[in-house]
Design a protein around this motif. Structure first.
Motif, PDB file in Angstrom:
ATOM      1  N   MET A 151       6.383   8.964  -3.553  1.00 13.41           N
ATOM      2  CA  MET A 151       7.567   8.167  -3.452  1.00 13.41           C
ATOM      3  C   MET A 151       7.275   6.698  -3.803  1.00 13.41           C
ATOM      4  O   MET A 151       8.072   6.047  -4.451  1.00 13.41           O
ATOM      5  N   ALA A 152       6.112   6.217  -3.349  1.00 10.78           N
ATOM      6  CA  ALA A 152       5.761   4.831  -3.648  1.00 10.78           C
ATOM      7  C   ALA A 152       5.620   4.619  -5.152  1.00 10.78           C
ATOM      8  O   ALA A 152       6.054   3.597  -5.685  1.00 10.78           O
ATOM      9  N   ASP A 153       5.024   5.592  -5.842  1.00  8.84           N
ATOM     10  CA  ASP A 153       4.871   5.472  -7.297  1.00  8.84           C
ATOM     11  C   ASP A 153       6.227   5.448  -7.998  1.00  8.84           C
ATOM     12  O   ASP A 153       6.431   4.701  -8.952  1.00  8.84           O
ATOM     13  N   ALA A 154       7.168   6.247  -7.501  1.00  5.63           N
ATOM     14  CA  ALA A 154       8.516   6.248  -8.074  1.00  5.63           C
ATOM     15  C   ALA A 154       9.178   4.891  -7.875  1.00  5.63           C
ATOM     16  O   ALA A 154       9.846   4.377  -8.774  1.00  5.63           O
ATOM     17  N   TYR A 155       8.977   4.283  -6.710  1.00  7.19           N
ATOM     18  CA  TYR A 155       9.566   2.970  -6.444  1.00  7.19           C
ATOM     19  C   TYR A 155       8.919   1.905  -7.330  1.00  7.19           C
ATOM     20  O   TYR A 155       9.605   1.040  -7.876  1.00  7.19           O
ATOM     21  N   ILE A 156       7.603   1.979  -7.494  1.00  6.13           N
ATOM     22  CA  ILE A 156       6.912   1.022  -8.361  1.00  6.13           C
ATOM     23  C   ILE A 156       7.441   1.136  -9.789  1.00  6.13           C
ATOM     24  O   ILE A 156       7.720   0.133 -10.444  1.00  6.13           O
ATOM     25  N   ALA A 157       7.603   2.367 -10.273  1.00  6.77           N
ATOM     26  CA  ALA A 157       8.141   2.574 -11.623  1.00  6.77           C
ATOM     27  C   ALA A 157       9.550   2.000 -11.735  1.00  6.77           C
ATOM     28  O   ALA A 157       9.901   1.372 -12.745  1.00  6.77           O
ATOM     29  N   TRP A 158      10.355   2.188 -10.706  1.00  6.16           N
ATOM     30  CA  TRP A 158      11.721   1.649 -10.720  1.00  6.16           C
ATOM     31  C   TRP A 158      11.688   0.122 -10.772  1.00  6.16           C
ATOM     32  O   TRP A 158      12.428  -0.487 -11.541  1.00  6.16           O
ATOM     33  N   GLU A 159      10.833  -0.511  -9.951  1.00  2.00           N
ATOM     34  CA  GLU A 159      10.737  -1.971  -9.961  1.00  2.00           C
ATOM     35  C   GLU A 159      10.311  -2.493 -11.330  1.00  2.00           C
ATOM     36  O   GLU A 159      10.851  -3.471 -11.819  1.00  2.00           O
ATOM     37  N   GLU A 160       9.321  -1.837 -11.929  1.00  2.00           N
ATOM     38  CA  GLU A 160       8.862  -2.278 -13.243  1.00  2.00           C
ATOM     39  C   GLU A 160       9.952  -2.122 -14.286  1.00  2.00           C
ATOM     40  O   GLU A 160      10.109  -2.957 -15.169  1.00  2.00           O
ATOM     41  N   ALA A 161      10.755  -1.062 -14.197  1.00  2.00           N
ATOM     42  CA  ALA A 161      11.854  -0.847 -15.137  1.00  2.00           C
ATOM     43  C   ALA A 161      12.924  -1.924 -14.995  1.00  2.00           C
ATOM     44  O   ALA A 161      13.606  -2.249 -15.961  1.00  2.00           O
ATOM     45  N   GLN A 162      13.051  -2.490 -13.808  1.00  2.00           N
ATOM     46  CA  GLN A 162      14.046  -3.539 -13.583  1.00  2.00           C
ATOM     47  C   GLN A 162      13.615  -4.858 -14.213  1.00  2.00           C
ATOM     48  O   GLN A 162      14.418  -5.745 -14.415  1.00  2.00           O
ATOM     49  N   GLY A 163      12.307  -4.986 -14.487  1.00  2.00           N
ATOM     50  CA  GLY A 163      11.812  -6.210 -15.107  1.00  2.00           C
ATOM     51  C   GLY A 163      11.755  -7.385 -14.152  1.00  2.00           C
ATOM     52  O   GLY A 163      11.574  -8.511 -14.561  1.00  2.00           O
ATOM     53  N   VAL A 198       1.295  15.473   2.685  1.00  2.69           N
ATOM     54  CA  VAL A 198       0.768  14.736   3.833  1.00  2.69           C
ATOM     55  C   VAL A 198      -0.199  13.639   3.410  1.00  2.69           C
ATOM     56  O   VAL A 198      -0.094  12.499   3.882  1.00  2.69           O
ATOM     57  N   GLU A 199      -1.136  13.935   2.510  1.00  6.88           N
ATOM     58  CA  GLU A 199      -2.124  12.925   2.115  1.00  6.88           C
ATOM     59  C   GLU A 199      -1.468  11.744   1.398  1.00  6.88           C
ATOM     60  O   GLU A 199      -1.807  10.592   1.650  1.00  6.88           O
ATOM     61  N   GLN A 200      -0.515  12.016   0.516  1.00  2.95           N
ATOM     62  CA  GLN A 200       0.177  10.936  -0.189  1.00  2.95           C
ATOM     63  C   GLN A 200       1.035  10.123   0.779  1.00  2.95           C
ATOM     64  O   GLN A 200       1.112   8.898   0.675  1.00  2.95           O
ATOM     65  N   ASN A 201       1.694  10.797   1.712  1.00  2.00           N
ATOM     66  CA  ASN A 201       2.519  10.085   2.684  1.00  2.00           C
ATOM     67  C   ASN A 201       1.660   9.197   3.576  1.00  2.00           C
ATOM     68  O   ASN A 201       2.037   8.059   3.869  1.00  2.00           O
ATOM     69  N   ALA A 202       0.510   9.704   4.008  1.00  2.00           N
ATOM     70  CA  ALA A 202      -0.390   8.908   4.838  1.00  2.00           C
ATOM     71  C   ALA A 202      -0.888   7.688   4.054  1.00  2.00           C
ATOM     72  O   ALA A 202      -0.952   6.577   4.596  1.00  2.00           O
ATOM     73  N   ALA A 203      -1.201   7.869   2.772  1.00  4.27           N
ATOM     74  CA  ALA A 203      -1.649   6.738   1.940  1.00  4.27           C
ATOM     75  C   ALA A 203      -0.540   5.694   1.802  1.00  4.27           C
ATOM     76  O   ALA A 203      -0.800   4.490   1.834  1.00  4.27           O
ATOM     77  N   THR A 204       0.694   6.157   1.673  1.00  2.00           N
ATOM     78  CA  THR A 204       1.823   5.220   1.578  1.00  2.00           C
ATOM     79  C   THR A 204       1.977   4.435   2.873  1.00  2.00           C
ATOM     80  O   THR A 204       2.214   3.219   2.848  1.00  2.00           O
TER      81      THR A 204
END
Length: 87
Positions: free
Chosen positions: A1-13, A52-58
């Protein structure tokens, strides 16, 4: 989910977000010049069972951000989720 948000932020410029593996420069805290006009509370209600591992990392990245910027927040986990993250 964090990666999706980062991609969205970068797309916004609007925000250049470094990859999680890159070193991030620590900002210099600026002392407040006046009394705060209000307060904001961050509450993170955790239900991450699928990855679980990705969520814990987030969550660890969120904790790092909160500490870095002096932000207080609450993290709420059920006992089974806490055990899954600890494992």
């Amino acid at each position: 989910m964090a990666d999706a948000y980062i991609a969205w932020e970068e797309a916004q410029g609007q925000v250049a977000v470094p990859a999680p593996t890159q070193a991030v420069a620590q900002p210099t805290p600026t002392p407040p010049t006046a009394a705060p006009e209000g307060y904001l509370t961050f509450v993170v209600n955790v239900h991450g069972w699928v990855h679980v591992e990705q969520n814990a990392a987030t969550l660890l990245r969120l904790i790092d951000l909160f500490q870095r910027y002096g932000v207080r927040g609450g993290f709420y986990l059920t006992a089974p989720v806490a055990r899954a993250y600890a494992a």
